[in-house]
Design an enzyme around this catalytic site. Structure first.
Site, PDB file in Angstrom:
ATOM      1  N   GLU A   7       0.704  -1.155  -0.011  1.00 39.48           N
ATOM      2  CA  GLU A   7      -0.084   0.028   0.043  1.00 39.48           C
ATOM      3  C   GLU A   7       0.826   1.150  -0.020  1.00 39.48           C
ATOM      4  O   GLU A   7       0.638   1.920  -0.438  1.00 39.48           O
ATOM      5  CB  GLU A   7      -1.060   0.170   1.213  1.00 39.48           C
ATOM      6  CG  GLU A   7      -1.985  -1.109   0.984  1.00 39.48           C
ATOM      7  CD  GLU A   7      -3.110  -0.881  -0.168  1.00 39.48           C
ATOM      8  OE1 GLU A   7      -3.152   0.405  -0.536  1.00 39.48           O
ATOM      9  OE2 GLU A   7      -3.639  -1.783  -0.398  1.00 39.48           O
TER      10      GLU A   7
ATOM     11  N   TYR B 294      -5.982   6.216   5.383  1.00 38.45           N
ATOM     12  CA  TYR B 294      -5.789   5.233   4.014  1.00 38.45           C
ATOM     13  C   TYR B 294      -5.291   3.932   4.556  1.00 38.45           C
ATOM     14  O   TYR B 294      -5.844   2.781   4.268  1.00 38.45           O
ATOM     15  CB  TYR B 294      -5.702   5.973   2.847  1.00 38.45           C
ATOM     16  CG  TYR B 294      -5.580   4.870   1.805  1.00 38.45           C
ATOM     17  CD1 TYR B 294      -6.590   4.136   1.409  1.00 38.45           C
ATOM     18  CD2 TYR B 294      -4.144   4.085   1.429  1.00 38.45           C
ATOM     19  CE1 TYR B 294      -6.701   3.237   0.564  1.00 38.45           C
ATOM     20  CE2 TYR B 294      -4.106   3.025   0.642  1.00 38.45           C
ATOM     21  CZ  TYR B 294      -5.363   2.350   0.194  1.00 38.45           C
ATOM     22  OH  TYR B 294      -5.124   1.547  -0.585  1.00 38.45           O
TER      23      TYR B 294
ATOM     24  N   ASP C  83      -9.267   6.375  -1.361  1.00 39.68           N
ATOM     25  CA  ASP C  83      -8.188   6.667  -1.895  1.00 39.68           C
ATOM     26  C   ASP C  83      -8.415   7.424  -3.092  1.00 39.68           C
ATOM     27  O   ASP C  83      -9.639   7.649  -3.492  1.00 39.68           O
ATOM     28  CB  ASP C  83      -7.249   5.716  -2.235  1.00 39.68           C
ATOM     29  CG  ASP C  83      -7.590   4.836  -3.233  1.00 39.68           C
ATOM     30  OD1 ASP C  83      -8.655   4.702  -3.628  1.00 39.68           O
ATOM     31  OD2 ASP C  83      -6.807   3.816  -3.764  1.00 39.68           O
TER      32      ASP C  83
END
Ligand code: SF4
Length: 356
Positions: free
Chosen positions: A33, A116, A134
């Protein structure tokens, strides 16, 4: 089937086969990520595999030197992310036995982990019922719900997070989050979304009203900043000088080739420090004809290289004039790109080699 169920079924049929999707492991998901922020999947995959081979778990990463982590990050840019990953690994080793905590409040205390990433890791690895937001998710949801306001800024973040929370599939939160992101990456594209193949067709308000070209609305308030700079190549035989300033404007915490921005005004925030000015005046430089461009967030740079070849004793005496705000070291030219892991170093080295 309702739209959420259709979305999930579509994801299970169409999801890309990515290494970090093979098992629900928090560490791998976290690293992927972070790498995927600002980097495309295709560019990130080989670097991800190399990084995981070098740092297979949180403990190994926590024990690594910062330079090793920065070097393994080469090609991904935004080096503060790499520094934060290492800091986070040290934090997790000291506080959570090298594991990612199963708690949103605790996850948000980890260095470099924002809402996030915390939500993505917790939902994908542990099936926590939290929705992610996102860029892809914002586009999909702003179109699905026909959110007509500017999607940039904190108000939109709050509004869209509420829409994402309400839309979450509580039975499969991790897969649902990945499905919305995948839809944004593969179908609901910024330009020309492929609505005819979208599982949300018919329920998507923007598609029904034909407004996909104008939503999401993005109104930027940050202007692009163009800067011209000189990069100083101060070499002695097979070594070149790298410096580290106490308060650099860019590339914080790294040893870098000296970069000297050309500004009219001494009080300009981009004006060189006194040490840099002194460094620039301390040697005779030859300016190379080639210029190259580089971008960091909304800053667009144009660089020219100024080159000086010096004798070691002269060099040593000149460098001894600098105080504690400017650290410096000599590195082998062949090791430049690992000591200063940025594409700037690669571009400069290439130009220098062309001249030799
Ligand atoms: S129907 Fe079109 S605009 Fe709506 S979510 Fe799907 S691809 Fe995006």
């Amino acid at each position: 089937m309702n739209p959420k169920e259709r979305l999930l079924a579509w994801f299970h049929r169409n999801k890309r086969d990515l290494p970090f999707r093979k098992k629900k492991a928090a560490y791998e998901i976290w690293i992927s990520e972070i790498m995927l922020q600002q980097t495309r999947v295709a560019a990130m995959l080989p670097l991800y595999s190399k990084f995981l081979a070098k740092f297979p778990d949180i403990e190994t990463l926590a024990k690594a030197q910062e330079e090793e982590v920065l070097s393994a990050w080469q090609g991904l840019g935004y080096y503060s992310r790499a520094r934060n990953i290492r800091k986070a690994a040290i934090y997790l080793t000291s506080n959570f036995n090298g594991r990612f905590p199963k708690d949103l409040t605790e996850a948000l205390k980890i260095p470099g982990i924002g809402p996030y990433t915390a939500r993505a890791v917790l939902s994908i690895a542990y099936d926590f019922r939290v929705a992610v937001l996102d860029g892809n998710v914002k586009r999909v949801l702003s179109r699905f719900f026909q959110y007509e306001e500017n999607i940039l800024g904190s108000k939109a973040d709050r509004d869209l997070q509420a829409l994402a929370d309400g839309f979450l599939n509580l039975e499969s939160p991790g897969d649902h989050n990945q499905a919305v992101m995948e839809l944004g990456a593969m179908i609901c594209l910024p330009e020309n979304p492929k609505c005819l193949t979208c599982p949300l067709i018919g329920d998507c308000k923007t598609q029904v009203t034909g407004k996909t070209d104008s939503i999401p609305r993005r109104i930027k308030d940050k202007k692009q900043i163009h800067l011209f700079g000189n990069i100083l190549w101060i070499a002695c035989g097979d070594e070149v000088l790298l410096i580290r300033e106490l308060r650099p404007r860019f590339l914080k915490g790294m040893y870098v080739l000296p970069i000297f921005f050309v500004t009219e005004d001494r009080d300009d925030v981009y004006a060189p420090s006194e040490d840099l000015e002194l460094l620039n005046l301390s040697f005779d430089f030859r300016t190379l004809p080639m210029k190259f461009k580089h971008t960091i967030t909304h800053h667009k740079f144009e660089f020219q290289i100024k080159r000086s070849e010096v004798i070691k004793d002269v060099l040593k005496s000149k460098m001894n004039q600098f105080g504690p705000d400017l650290l410096w070291k000599w590195v082998k030219i062949e090791e430049l790109t690992s000591q200063f892991p940025s594409s700037i170093a690669r571009k400069v080295k290439m130009e220098i080699e062309k001249q030799n």
